[in-house]
Design a protein around this motif. Structure first.
Motif, PDB file in Angstrom:
ATOM      1  N   CYS A 242       0.828  -1.198   0.000  1.00 24.67           N
ATOM      2  CA  CYS A 242       0.000   0.000   0.000  1.00 24.67           C
ATOM      3  C   CYS A 242       0.870   1.259   0.000  1.00 24.67           C
ATOM      4  N   LEU A 243       1.898   1.281   0.823  1.00 27.64           N
ATOM      5  CA  LEU A 243       2.783   2.436   0.890  1.00 27.64           C
ATOM      6  C   LEU A 243       3.495   2.652  -0.439  1.00 27.64           C
ATOM      7  N   GLN A 244       3.946   1.559  -1.036  1.00 30.23           N
ATOM      8  CA  GLN A 244       4.692   1.650  -2.290  1.00 30.23           C
ATOM      9  C   GLN A 244       3.848   2.229  -3.416  1.00 30.23           C
ATOM     10  N   HIS A 245       2.548   1.917  -3.437  1.00 31.39           N
ATOM     11  CA  HIS A 245       1.723   2.281  -4.591  1.00 31.39           C
ATOM     12  C   HIS A 245       0.735   3.411  -4.340  1.00 31.39           C
ATOM     13  N   THR A 246       0.452   3.720  -3.089  1.00 28.12           N
ATOM     14  CA  THR A 246      -0.493   4.810  -2.808  1.00 28.12           C
ATOM     15  C   THR A 246       0.123   5.923  -1.975  1.00 28.12           C
ATOM     16  N   GLY A 247       1.271   5.652  -1.352  1.00 28.28           N
ATOM     17  CA  GLY A 247       1.865   6.632  -0.456  1.00 28.28           C
ATOM     18  C   GLY A 247       1.254   6.637   0.922  1.00 28.28           C
ATOM     19  N   GLN A 248       0.251   5.787   1.147  1.00 30.04           N
ATOM     20  CA  GLN A 248      -0.397   5.686   2.455  1.00 30.04           C
ATOM     21  C   GLN A 248       0.221   4.537   3.254  1.00 30.04           C
ATOM     22  N   PRO A 249       0.406   4.723   4.564  1.00 28.21           N
ATOM     23  CA  PRO A 249       1.086   3.690   5.361  1.00 28.21           C
ATOM     24  C   PRO A 249       0.273   2.416   5.565  1.00 28.21           C
ATOM     25  N   PHE A 250      -1.040   2.492   5.346  1.00 26.70           N
ATOM     26  CA  PHE A 250      -1.875   1.297   5.472  1.00 26.70           C
ATOM     27  C   PHE A 250      -3.119   1.474   4.619  1.00 26.70           C
ATOM     28  N   ASP A 251      -3.765   0.363   4.337  1.00 26.98           N
ATOM     29  CA  ASP A 251      -4.975   0.343   3.510  1.00 26.98           C
ATOM     30  C   ASP A 251      -6.173   0.559   4.430  1.00 26.98           C
ATOM     31  N   ALA A 252      -6.616   1.790   4.571  1.00 24.73           N
ATOM     32  CA  ALA A 252      -7.661   2.138   5.541  1.00 24.73           C
ATOM     33  C   ALA A 252      -8.936   1.351   5.280  1.00 24.73           C
ATOM     34  N   GLY A 253      -9.329   0.545   6.227  1.00 28.33           N
ATOM     35  CA  GLY A 253     -10.532  -0.259   6.113  1.00 28.33           C
ATOM     36  C   GLY A 253     -10.448  -1.359   5.070  1.00 28.33           C
ATOM     37  N   GLY A 254      -9.289  -1.501   4.435  1.00 31.41           N
ATOM     38  CA  GLY A 254      -9.157  -2.487   3.365  1.00 31.41           C
ATOM     39  C   GLY A 254      -9.861  -2.064   2.085  1.00 31.41           C
ATOM     40  N   ALA A 255     -10.155  -0.761   1.962  1.00 34.13           N
ATOM     41  CA  ALA A 255     -10.935  -0.285   0.814  1.00 34.13           C
ATOM     42  C   ALA A 255     -10.206  -0.506  -0.506  1.00 34.13           C
ATOM     43  N   TRP A 256      -8.889  -0.288  -0.521  1.00 34.53           N
ATOM     44  CA  TRP A 256      -8.133  -0.472  -1.757  1.00 34.53           C
ATOM     45  C   TRP A 256      -8.129  -1.946  -2.169  1.00 34.53           C
ATOM     46  N   ALA A 257      -7.925  -2.823  -1.178  1.00 30.29           N
ATOM     47  CA  ALA A 257      -7.967  -4.259  -1.468  1.00 30.29           C
ATOM     48  C   ALA A 257      -9.337  -4.654  -2.004  1.00 30.29           C
ATOM     49  N   ALA A 258     -10.383  -4.104  -1.421  1.00 28.97           N
ATOM     50  CA  ALA A 258     -11.738  -4.462  -1.841  1.00 28.97           C
ATOM     51  C   ALA A 258     -12.025  -4.012  -3.270  1.00 28.97           C
ATOM     52  N   SER A 259     -11.287  -3.018  -3.762  1.00 28.47           N
ATOM     53  CA  SER A 259     -11.498  -2.535  -5.128  1.00 28.47           C
ATOM     54  C   SER A 259     -10.837  -3.428  -6.174  1.00 28.47           C
ATOM     55  N   GLY A 260      -9.991  -4.346  -5.745  1.00 24.31           N
ATOM     56  CA  GLY A 260      -9.294  -5.231  -6.673  1.00 24.31           C
ATOM     57  C   GLY A 260      -9.939  -6.593  -6.752  1.00 24.31           C
ATOM     58  N   LYS A 261      -9.324  -7.454  -7.528  1.00 22.64           N
ATOM     59  CA  LYS A 261      -9.813  -8.823  -7.667  1.00 22.64           C
ATOM     60  C   LYS A 261      -8.723  -9.803  -7.268  1.00 22.64           C
ATOM     61  N   LEU A 262      -9.130 -10.996  -6.950  1.00 19.42           N
ATOM     62  CA  LEU A 262      -8.213 -12.023  -6.492  1.00 19.42           C
ATOM     63  C   LEU A 262      -7.436 -12.614  -7.664  1.00 19.42           C
ATOM     64  N   LEU A 263      -6.118 -12.740  -7.482  1.00 17.08           N
ATOM     65  CA  LEU A 263      -5.253 -13.414  -8.444  1.00 17.08           C
ATOM     66  C   LEU A 263      -4.951 -14.798  -7.888  1.00 17.08           C
ATOM     67  N   SER A 264      -5.698 -15.784  -8.330  1.00 20.71           N
ATOM     68  CA  SER A 264      -5.618 -17.117  -7.721  1.00 20.71           C
ATOM     69  C   SER A 264      -4.230 -17.736  -7.881  1.00 20.71           C
ATOM     70  N   GLY A 265      -3.573 -17.480  -9.016  1.00 21.57           N
ATOM     71  CA  GLY A 265      -2.234 -18.020  -9.215  1.00 21.57           C
ATOM     72  C   GLY A 265      -1.235 -17.439  -8.239  1.00 21.57           C
ATOM     73  N   LEU A 266      -1.332 -16.144  -7.994  1.00 19.03           N
ATOM     74  CA  LEU A 266      -0.442 -15.505  -7.019  1.00 19.03           C
ATOM     75  C   LEU A 266      -0.738 -16.012  -5.616  1.00 19.03           C
ATOM     76  N   LEU A 267      -2.008 -16.144  -5.267  1.00 17.91           N
ATOM     77  CA  LEU A 267      -2.348 -16.642  -3.934  1.00 17.91           C
ATOM     78  C   LEU A 267      -1.769 -18.035  -3.715  1.00 17.91           C
ATOM     79  N   ALA A 268      -1.882 -18.893  -4.714  1.00 21.85           N
ATOM     80  CA  ALA A 268      -1.324 -20.244  -4.597  1.00 21.85           C
ATOM     81  C   ALA A 268       0.185 -20.201  -4.403  1.00 21.85           C
ATOM     82  N   SER A 269       0.849 -19.292  -5.111  1.00 21.89           N
ATOM     83  CA  SER A 269       2.297 -19.162  -4.976  1.00 21.89           C
ATOM     84  C   SER A 269       2.683 -18.671  -3.587  1.00 21.89           C
ATOM     85  N   LEU A 270       1.940 -17.710  -3.062  1.00 26.06           N
ATOM     86  CA  LEU A 270       2.223 -17.186  -1.729  1.00 26.06           C
ATOM     87  C   LEU A 270       2.042 -18.257  -0.658  1.00 26.06           C
TER      88      LEU A 270
END
Length: 378
Positions: free
Chosen positions: A209-237
């Protein structure tokens, strides 16, 4: 015996120092005062840099420890001002429990002899803190548990049992700081308390979040909620050997570092940042859900504390993955999420002063109960 203790906590989120003054005189603890002092951006960057080998790190670490002690001392001063308004003076304070800032966590033994013992390192200068505050300070809580063959973490399950445990049902407590850790509190007498680190909490979410928005945290998870799940990345993680280990286990930024994340993200460089944020949040939720379903499946409730309790999207993902449990904030149980860890170290300081054990071998894997911490007199 004095009943008032101060707890100071600065965790792997690296966002600041939390302090509480706790009254232990009654059947239930009472937080008399609570203070948070955010870290300056430059200090946070220095602590983050010291999490990995870096230039002239011994000198820089010593200076950072002094700076942290100064932050802690300001927090204590503010707490004492608030306490003074209630007639509580420094003479009423048993001790200050100061956790310090973890910069290395390598508890695994490399051999059976003393030279192969693991270690955990928290930046701190408790002698300076005692000098600045005029109060007894208890610090270095984790190393005795590691010396006894334990992980040195998590240390909060015993405290969780004291304030959240129930006689009639099993309860799980999830702390989501930079790293997430779970306590499973069986109903009275059924089984030992269990605790372990699930994996990343806010560390990777905040960093992205800091790297891409300049904000120290994703307030309420709103930015995450605006995206979609990348199942391949999740499996890799999730394809990380740590998740296959059985408790007792603990982890930190030593493993789940920005370098670890960068390597995982290489095949996904073209993906939208918000989709990666969504997936990182799902990664944290998945690791926590796996911990609960694997070791706390009899729980009726999951009580969440730490900064992650304020991430509405993350809390919703936890509830979706644990439909049979009530996922609640620790605030509903009388202790706000950002006060739980600091209160735990106030309790650990009290345990040390009274020469009572602070660890649970069932959680850390130590050879047995140990009195934790070293006392630095005022």
């Amino acid at each position: 015996m004095l009943d008032y203790y101060i707890g100071l906590m600065s965790g792997t989120s690296l966002d600041g120092a939390d302090g509480v003054l706790v009254d232990f005189s009654g059947d239930k603890l009472r937080v008399v005062a609570a203070v948070t002092e955010p870290f300056a951006d430059s200090f946070r960057a220095e602590l983050l840099a010291l999490n990995t080998p870096t230039h002239n790190e011994l000198h820089r670490a010593a200076l950072a420890a002094n700076q942290l002690a100064a932050v802690y001392a300001r927090v204590v001063k503010t707490l004492l001002i608030e306490a003074g308004a209630q007639g509580i003076t420094p003479e009423h304070i048993g001790a200050v429990g100061a956790h310090g800032q973890t910069v290395r966590h390598q508890p695994q033994r490399t051999s059976l002899d003393a030279e192969g013992a693991g270690y955990t390192l928290q930046l701190n200068n408790p002698a300076l803190l005692a000098e600045l505050t005029g109060l007894d300070v208890v610090a270095d809580f984790r190393s005795r548990d590691v010396a006894a063959g334990g992980q040195g973490a998590p240390l909060v399950p015993a405290f969780h049992q004291r304030i959240f445990g129930r006689a009639d049902s099993t309860v799980a407590v999830l702390n989501i700081g930079g790293i997430s850790n779970l306590s499973v509190l069986p109903r009275d007498g059924e089984a030992p308390v269990l605790g372990f680190d699930c994996g990343p909490g806010n560390a990777l979410i905040d960093a992205w979040c800091l790297q891409h928005t300049g904000q120290p945290f994703d307030a309420g998870g709103a930015w995450a909620a605006s995206g979609k799940l990348l199942s391949g990345l999740l499996a890799s993680l999730l394809d990380e050997p740590y998740f296959g280990q059985a408790p007792p286990k603990s982890t930190g930024r030593d493993l789940f570092s920005l370098a670890w994340l960068a390597e995982k993200l290489q095949p996904f460089a073209a993906e939208r940042p918000e989709d990666i944020q969504n997936t990182l949040t799902e990664f944290t939720a998945s690791a926590c859900i796996a911990g609960v379903t694997g070791y706390g499946k009899d729980s009726k409730e999951l009580i969440v504390c730490g900064g992650g309790a304020f991430n509405r999207h993350l809390m919703q993902r936890l509830q979706a993955g644990l439909p049979s449990l009530a996922v609640t904030s620790s605030a509903t149980h009388g202790l706000p999420p950002l006060q739980v860890e600091a209160a735990a170290f106030a309790w650990l300081a009290r345990q040390a002063v009274e020469r009572q054990p602070g660890n649970l071998a069932s959680a850390t894997g130590a050879a047995g109960p140990r009195v934790l911490g070293a006392v630095y007199p005022a």
